[in-house]
Each structure stands twice: as C-alpha cells, then as structure tokens.
Design an enzyme around this catalytic site. Structure first.
Site, PDB file in Angstrom:
ATOM      1  N   ASP A  39       0.848  -1.199   0.000  1.00 57.53           N
ATOM      2  CA  ASP A  39       0.000   0.000   0.000  1.00 57.53           C
ATOM      3  C   ASP A  39       0.883   1.247   0.000  1.00 57.53           C
ATOM      4  OD1 ASP A  39      -2.128   1.715   0.186  1.00 57.53           O
ATOM      5  OD2 ASP A  39      -2.790   1.076   2.171  1.00 57.53           O
ATOM      6  N   ASP A  40       0.865   2.007  -1.097  1.00 55.19           N
ATOM      7  CA  ASP A  40       1.665   3.232  -1.236  1.00 55.19           C
ATOM      8  C   ASP A  40       3.168   2.964  -1.299  1.00 55.19           C
ATOM      9  OD1 ASP A  40      -0.782   4.453  -1.007  1.00 55.19           O
ATOM     10  OD2 ASP A  40      -0.270   5.706   0.710  1.00 55.19           O
ATOM     11  N   CYS A  79      -5.792   4.725  -4.083  1.00 55.53           N
ATOM     12  CA  CYS A  79      -6.029   3.362  -3.648  1.00 55.53           C
ATOM     13  C   CYS A  79      -7.124   2.542  -4.317  1.00 55.53           C
ATOM     14  CB  CYS A  79      -6.291   3.434  -2.146  1.00 55.53           C
ATOM     15  SG  CYS A  79      -6.617   1.851  -1.415  1.00 55.53           S
ATOM     16  N   ARG A  83      -7.131  -1.008  -6.856  1.00 59.39           N
ATOM     17  CA  ARG A  83      -7.455  -2.353  -6.345  1.00 59.39           C
ATOM     18  C   ARG A  83      -8.607  -2.977  -7.119  1.00 59.39           C
ATOM     19  NH1 ARG A  83      -5.309  -2.763  -0.873  1.00 59.39           N
ATOM     20  NH2 ARG A  83      -3.911  -0.979  -0.667  1.00 59.39           N
ATOM     21  N   LYS A 140      -5.814  -5.033   3.648  1.00 59.81           N
ATOM     22  CA  LYS A 140      -6.637  -3.861   3.358  1.00 59.81           C
ATOM     23  C   LYS A 140      -7.533  -4.149   2.154  1.00 59.81           C
ATOM     24  CE  LYS A 140      -6.211   0.950   1.816  1.00 59.81           C
ATOM     25  NZ  LYS A 140      -5.286   2.075   1.575  1.00 59.81           N
ATOM     26  N   HIS A 142     -10.723  -2.115   0.997  1.00 62.48           N
ATOM     27  CA  HIS A 142     -11.009  -0.785   0.424  1.00 62.48           C
ATOM     28  C   HIS A 142     -11.806  -0.826  -0.875  1.00 62.48           C
ATOM     29  CE1 HIS A 142      -9.479   3.632   0.714  1.00 62.48           C
ATOM     30  NE2 HIS A 142     -10.749   3.471   1.065  1.00 62.48           N
ATOM     31  N   SER A 165      -8.515   2.339   4.527  1.00 67.03           N
ATOM     32  CA  SER A 165      -7.158   2.764   4.878  1.00 67.03           C
ATOM     33  C   SER A 165      -6.965   2.802   6.386  1.00 67.03           C
ATOM     34  CB  SER A 165      -6.871   4.148   4.283  1.00 67.03           C
ATOM     35  OG  SER A 165      -6.830   4.081   2.879  1.00 67.03           O
ATOM     36  N   HIS A 219       1.532   2.388   3.872  1.00 65.66           N
ATOM     37  CA  HIS A 219       0.589   3.508   4.024  1.00 65.66           C
ATOM     38  C   HIS A 219       0.723   4.108   5.420  1.00 65.66           C
ATOM     39  CE1 HIS A 219      -3.260   5.663   4.257  1.00 65.66           C
ATOM     40  NE2 HIS A 219      -3.423   5.475   2.950  1.00 65.66           N
ATOM     41  N   ASP A 271      -0.252  -0.524  -5.033  1.00 63.11           N
ATOM     42  CA  ASP A 271      -1.466   0.060  -5.614  1.00 63.11           C
ATOM     43  C   ASP A 271      -1.235   1.420  -6.258  1.00 63.11           C
ATOM     44  OD1 ASP A 271      -1.025   1.353  -3.179  1.00 63.11           O
ATOM     45  OD2 ASP A 271      -3.134   1.373  -2.604  1.00 63.11           O
ATOM     46  N   ASN A 272      -0.189   2.143  -5.869  1.00 63.17           N
ATOM     47  CA  ASN A 272       0.121   3.460  -6.436  1.00 63.17           C
ATOM     48  C   ASN A 272       1.471   3.913  -5.894  1.00 63.17           C
ATOM     49  OD1 ASN A 272      -2.476   4.093  -4.294  1.00 63.17           O
ATOM     50  ND2 ASN A 272      -0.502   4.991  -3.785  1.00 63.17           N
ATOM     51  N   LYS A 287       2.202  10.062  -4.826  1.00 61.46           N
ATOM     52  CA  LYS A 287       0.810   9.643  -4.694  1.00 61.46           C
ATOM     53  C   LYS A 287      -0.119  10.856  -4.862  1.00 61.46           C
ATOM     54  CE  LYS A 287      -2.458   7.708  -1.375  1.00 61.46           C
ATOM     55  NZ  LYS A 287      -2.677   7.137  -0.032  1.00 61.46           N
TER      56      LYS A 287
END
Length: 701
Positions: A39-40, A79, A83, A140, A142, A165, A219, A271-272, A287
């Site tokens: 995540d991130d 996010c 996903r 996660k 989301h 998140s 994240h 994811d990013n 991001k």
C-alpha cells in the site's frame, strides 16, 4: 461525425453464423496464485529497483528468481480504483470504482460511506472459487465496507484485515464480518496478516488456492512491528519496508517448505506511488498525482520453470493486466459478458514479448489524465494537485488523520513533508495536451508537445476514443445495458430497458422527440419502417407499436429528456431485408437515425461499437453496410476489432456509385430539394468525407 443521412445509412449487421472458437486456456495442472499488494509503496522503495538504503533481500530474491517489470503502472494515483482494476481486470470507470470509500466516522469526508465495487462486477475471488479454488483475502480491502461489498461477499472464503485505509476513522480489525479489535494496535497488523497467510497456505497445500494479501503498509501511519522498529538504519519508513520484506520471505519460505514453489505464481506490486518518506526512484511527483511517480510501481512475478529467472522488461503494462494473467496461469477462461481491459502478461514475462497494449491510460476520478504509447506519454488532463512545497525538516506539520493515541494507535514518529518522495521540478503543465518522452526524460522535465505534433495527434486520437467509451453508461458488459447471447439461429439481446427477452434481428435508435430530428425521422424513417410511430400530444415522447417476427406485438415508450436516448425494437427475418450471403442467417442490426443531436448520436455510436465488440468476442461476424463510414472511422473500427483478437471477421460492403446515387435519391425523394445530396455534385461533396471503401477493402478482417 456523420451527417443525419450518413448516420441513417451507416448500420452494423451482426451475422449469427455458428463458429467454433479454440479454448482460451489449454488444459494443464492447476496452479496456485498469490498476489501480494503493498500500500503506497513507491517505484524506488526496493533494493532491486535501486534504493540505496532500504534493504529488501527477500523481495530482491523473488525478482532474481522471476521477472521484473520497469514500466508497470496503476491506472490511478490512489487506492481503491487501482485495487478494483486488479481484481476485475477493468479500468476504474468501467468497473464503477473511481473514488475511495470512506467511513462516515471519518472527520474529513462524510459522503463516501456507501461507495463500493458494484455488485455486478466479477472479482478474481469469484472466478477462482467457482472453479473449486480455496480463496482468501488478508489485509486492506477498500472496495466497500458496507456488508454487501465485503470480501466474503465478493468471492473470498475468508477475510482478516482492515476494510479501508489504516488512517481512516474508525480503524477496526475485521475477521470475516466480525469486529475482533478496536482500537487496532497497528504495529502488530503486518505480523498477524502474514501469520494468517502462512496458515492458509499450510491448510490448503493439497488443493489449489488463491491468496490475495493486500498489506496495510507502507501507508501512513507508519507502524513497524517491535522487531523492526529502529532496526533498518533508514528511518521509520525503512523499518516498515523491512517488515514487508520479511513478510514476503515468510510466504516464499512456506512455499519452499511444502514443495509448492513450482506450482505457485507469486506476484508482488503496489497500488500506487509513495507518500512522504518513500521513493519514486527518480520519477516526478508522488501519490495523488498522475506524474510517473504517482502511478509507476514495481511488478515482480515468479513461477519457476515458466518465468525465466532474472528477466527484466521495460514494456508498458497496467494493473488490470494482473487479472487475465492470474486466470491464464490457473487455466480459468476470462468472463465473456464484459469488456476486460487487462491483457495477460505471460508473453511479456516468459517470451520477452512486446506490450500487449497499443496504449495504457491513467485517470483521476471521472477524468482521463494520461495516455502512454511506447516511449511517449501525453497528458490530456491535469496531472493532479500541487503537493510540492519547500518544507523545512523542523517545520511543524499536523496530519489530520495521524496517530492520536486513542483511535489510531501507531508511533507518533512519522514521515515529514520535507521528505518529498519524487522529483519536484520540471515544466509546469498549464496548456494541454503536454507530451513527454519517457525514454530520454524519465523524470518528465521537458514538455515537447510543440516539436512532435504528429505524436500529439496520434495519442490525442487514442484519448478521444477512450473518452467515448467513458461516456457510456457503466454496465458489467460495457454495452449500455445490453447483453448479447446466441440461441440457435437467433441472437437475443437482453437489457433492463427492454421489455423482457426478445429475439430480434435489428435494433433502431431514435432521436429526441419534438425536435428537428424527430421531424426528420417522421419524414424519412417512417416511410421505410414496418412499425407505427406515434407522437404524443405534447410532442415529448415517441410511442411505438412494434410487430415482431413471431407476431408478438410490443408497446413501449422512448424517453424524450433533453439528453436521453432509448431504443425501439423491430424484428423480422433477415431474408426480407437483403439476400446477400452475410444476411442469409439471422442478424442484429444497429442503426443510428440521429439527425443533429451530436451528444445523443455519440452515445449511440459508442453503443454500436460495444455491441459489435461483444458479437466479435463470441464469434459472430460484423458487417458494415454501404460504406458510409469515413476512412478514419473504418480504420478505428478495424483497429479496435483487431485488438480484441476475436475469432470473427469484420467485412466492409461496397456499392456502386450508381446504386449509391439511386439510394440517396430514394431516401430523400419526399424532402425539400437540397436538404440532402441528390445531385451528382452533391454526391461528390458527400463522398469527399464518406468515401466508400475501395475494392481492396471489401473483405478486410
């Protein structure tokens, strides 16, 4: 755009001749699939992607034993939509997930509590479970926190993790559908997710499984476990990266222990792009921005004996590609009733093939922002919010969603905005479109649109085609509410707006009632139609009475709102239409009688393509009548059809000039002189734009 007459005559004929398509996936022993989603995590956050301080020996080993992509991107710089694309194989606008769900208790956002992945979307969990796989999601989610959107309702047998998140109020740890911890001690979460994953692999060692492990890290708030805190010599962000790497090592060690390495595809990605403290690896932005630093992420894939060790590819690929890649490895055919934007990456990973995409796209919310084709990237929308600022390390910064010691339990020590993760310089994009050469200018410093107008035009055309698809109403099949299926010698179109399930052989789209277009319809279409068209007293609706082939009569109403277009049904045997071979079998005809309402006409033309694409996908030929398609339109149609790789053909039919003049004259006989081209000179003018295809184009496929 075609004129009213061109729109009238330009029609799609979908032949229903039976075809036999080869199996999409050859028979093979069933493989397991593990997808690990950080995540991130930034493009430059791993040792194997060049970070000088972050130590990631387990992930580096995974890359050394498999393949690594260096031009893999998320479709958005944040996010949930990313996903959703991974799990459905569809761009965010198409799968209906363009924004992040946020619980109503959160102090910053109160309107997104009910957002979730639409229930008509199919996830990898749905498809794998249907084929007998055991499925699990730990981490996660989301994609919606309301009960109907949760993982156990979306194809996963078990779930453990945080539904959104880890900085959104209120943070709860959920097991299946039960809250098991609040507030959550976040320093324990990565360890607990990893334990769940390892136990799942152990329990299903003798049956095929799909494990989706979307970590909550890195994240914010950064929350390394006690064993990793202050151990990396690279700050708290480096500590978190070390723990994610440890988790990957636990997964791969368990596979080795159980002898499952050669039977399991392992994919690692993010994811990013990164938040403060991370690294884009020298790319611009972070991001929330559509610069490369916000969307380019690592992609590592390992499948010993199939994917060559140490392979590296710089071919552009995008998050939805994971969906068909996982399905191919497992021997599961992709859904046939919807548009899948992703393409299997197995040729890229195993054969060193070129990118399966003509272009990949990036978005922010409902807007298209970027198009990448090869080395070129064109911005057609603003790259995102301006987050660059010359923060000083000792300057006070308060995160409104930061650790508070009450509801969000994590170390108060967090990354600071002075730790900007990407390049913050470069030409300011004020005038669009803006063009960058990622091969010679990876950090996107120089806008070279002015010096490459031909590239700008080519990528702008791609962007406009994508925007046309984005204007279509979102449906799982991507065809404006219509599903096309074959039933013997008939095609059946099913749709919520249609009166039941009706076998029809063509579908005509009418214009807004009470408009100039409607007058044109009454004068030119009705004399050539087998249906009654009745205008209401206030001229706001068209009421239609249609007689179907089997004698059934259907009455329904066409909406007449300013921007609304619905559809009229007509049915009869195609032999009564024409006798050529392509009409010898029952067919579906889509005709756009749209006059001058360009917005409505664009919607119907987009619908035509979607239904044609669906027909090609199930092996039904597409025939375009008369040749009243400009050369640019034919090339676009041919290019799209080729990209589908379908076992069906596209045929462009031609008519002689004499026949063309006669048909134009017959169509326009009852109209005021000069309204439409009926003279030789007017035909010449008309053909300057809508030139029928030449002999060599008659049977292109």
């Amino acid at each position: 755009m075609r004129s009213a007459l061109g729109a009238c005559l330009a029609a799609l004929f979908l032949s229903a001749a039976p075809r036999t398509s080869p199996s999409l996936v050859a028979e093979r022993p069933r493989k397991n699939v593990i997808i690990i989603l950080a995540d991130d995590l930034g493009y430059g956050d791993l040792g194997c992607y060049g970070h000088p301080k972050f130590k990631t020996p387990n992930i580096d080993r995974l890359a050394a034993e498999g393949a690594r992509l260096t031009a893999f991107t998320a479709p958005v710089p944040y996010c949930a939509p990313s996903r959703a694309s991974l799990l459905t194989g569809r761009y965010p606008f198409r799968c209906g997930m363009t924004r992040n769900p946020v619980p109503k208790e959160d102090p910053l956002e109160k309107t997104l509590d009910g957002v979730g992945l639409p229930l008509d979307e199919l996830t990898l969990g749905d498809l794998f479970r249907k084929r007998g796989y055991k499925t699990a999601c730990y981490g996660k989610w989301h994609l919606g926190h309301q009960p109907q959107f949760r993982p156990t309702r979306r194809g996963f047998d078990s779930y453990f993790g945080i539904l959104y998140s880890n900085d959104m109020h209120r943070v709860e740890l959920i097991e299946n559908n039960k809250v098991v911890e609040y507030p959550v001690v976040q320093t324990t979460v990565t360890k607990r997710l990893t334990a769940k994953a390892v136990d799942f692999i152990q329990a299903n060692r003798n049956r095929p499984f799909l494990l989706y492990l979307p970590h909550i890290a890195p994240h914010k708030p950064l929350a390394p476990g006690e064993e990793f805190y202050a151990k990396s010599s690279a700050g708290i962000y480096g500590d978190v990266i070390s723990e994610v790497d440890w988790s990957v090592g636990q997964i791969t060690s368990k596979l080795k222990e159980l002898g499952l390495e050669k039977d399991t595809l392992v994919v690692f990605t993010s994811d990013n792009g990164p938040w403060y403290g991370g690294s884009t690896g020298g790319l611009r932005g972070m991001k929330l921005q559509s610069w490369e630093g916000g969307i380019r992420v690592p992609l590592i894939a390992r499948l010993p004996g199939v994917i060559a060790a140490g392979h590296v590819s710089g071919e552009p690929a995008v998050m939805p590609d994971i969906f068909p890649t996982a399905l191919e490895v497992a021997g599961i055919p992709p859904p046939k009733d919807r548009v899948i934007d992703g393409k299997s990456l197995m040729p890229v990973l195993t054969l060193g093939a070129k990118s399966p995409h003509e272009a990949v796209f990036s978005f922010r919310g409902e807007n298209l922002t970027g198009v990448r084709a090869g080395r070129w990237k064109l911005y057609v929308g603003a790259p995102g919010p301006t987050v660059e600022r010359d923060w000083k390390p000792n300057e006070k910064y308060t995160d409104p969603r930061g650790p508070d010691g009450v509801r969000i339990l994590a170390p108060f020590e967090q990354a600071h905005p002075s730790q900007f993760p990407g390049v913050a310089t470069g030409d300011t994009v004020i005038t669009l479109p803006a063009l960058f050469d990622l091969e010679s200018d990876a950090a996107e410093q120089r806008n070279i649109a002015a010096s490459h107008p031909e590239v700008v035009r080519r990528l702008s055309d791609m962007a406009e085609r994508m925007r046309g698809e984005m204007r279509m109403p979102r449906t799982p099949s991507g065809d404006g509410g219509l599903t096309l299926v074959r039933d013997g010698h008939w095609l059946i179109i099913k749709g919520a707006k249609l009166p039941g399930e009706i076998s029809i052989n063509y579908l005509e789209a009418y214009c807004r009632a009470g408009s100039t277009d409607a007058d044109w319809v009454k004068q030119t279409v009705i004399p050539h139609s087998n249906a009654h068209v009745l205008m209401s007293a206030d001229s706001k609706v068209l009421k239609l009475k249609d007689t179907l082939a089997d004698g059934v009569t259907v009455e329904h109403t066409i909406n007449a709102g300013q921007d609304e277009v619905d559809f009229r049904l007509v049915a009869h045997h195609p032999r009564s239409v024409r006798s050529e071979a392509h009409w010898a079998q029952p067919c579906v005809r889509l005709s756009a009688f749209m006059g001058f309402d360009e917005k409505a006409r664009a919607r119907v033309e987009a619908l035509q393509w979607q239904v044609a694409a669906r027909a090609l996908e199930i092996g039904i030929d597409v025939v375009l009548d008369f040749g009243f398609w400009s050369r640019a339109e034919r090339e676009e149609f041919r290019s799209r059809a080729k990209a589908l790789g379908a076992d069906a053909e596209v045929v462009f039919l031609d008519v002689s000039r004499e026949e063309l003049v006669a048909r134009l004259a017959a169509r326009c006989a009852n109209l005021p002189e000069g309204t439409f081209p009926v003279t030789e000179a007017q035909v010449d003018d008309y053909l300057a734009v809508f030139e029928p295809p030449g002999e060599e184009e008659r049977t292109d496929s």
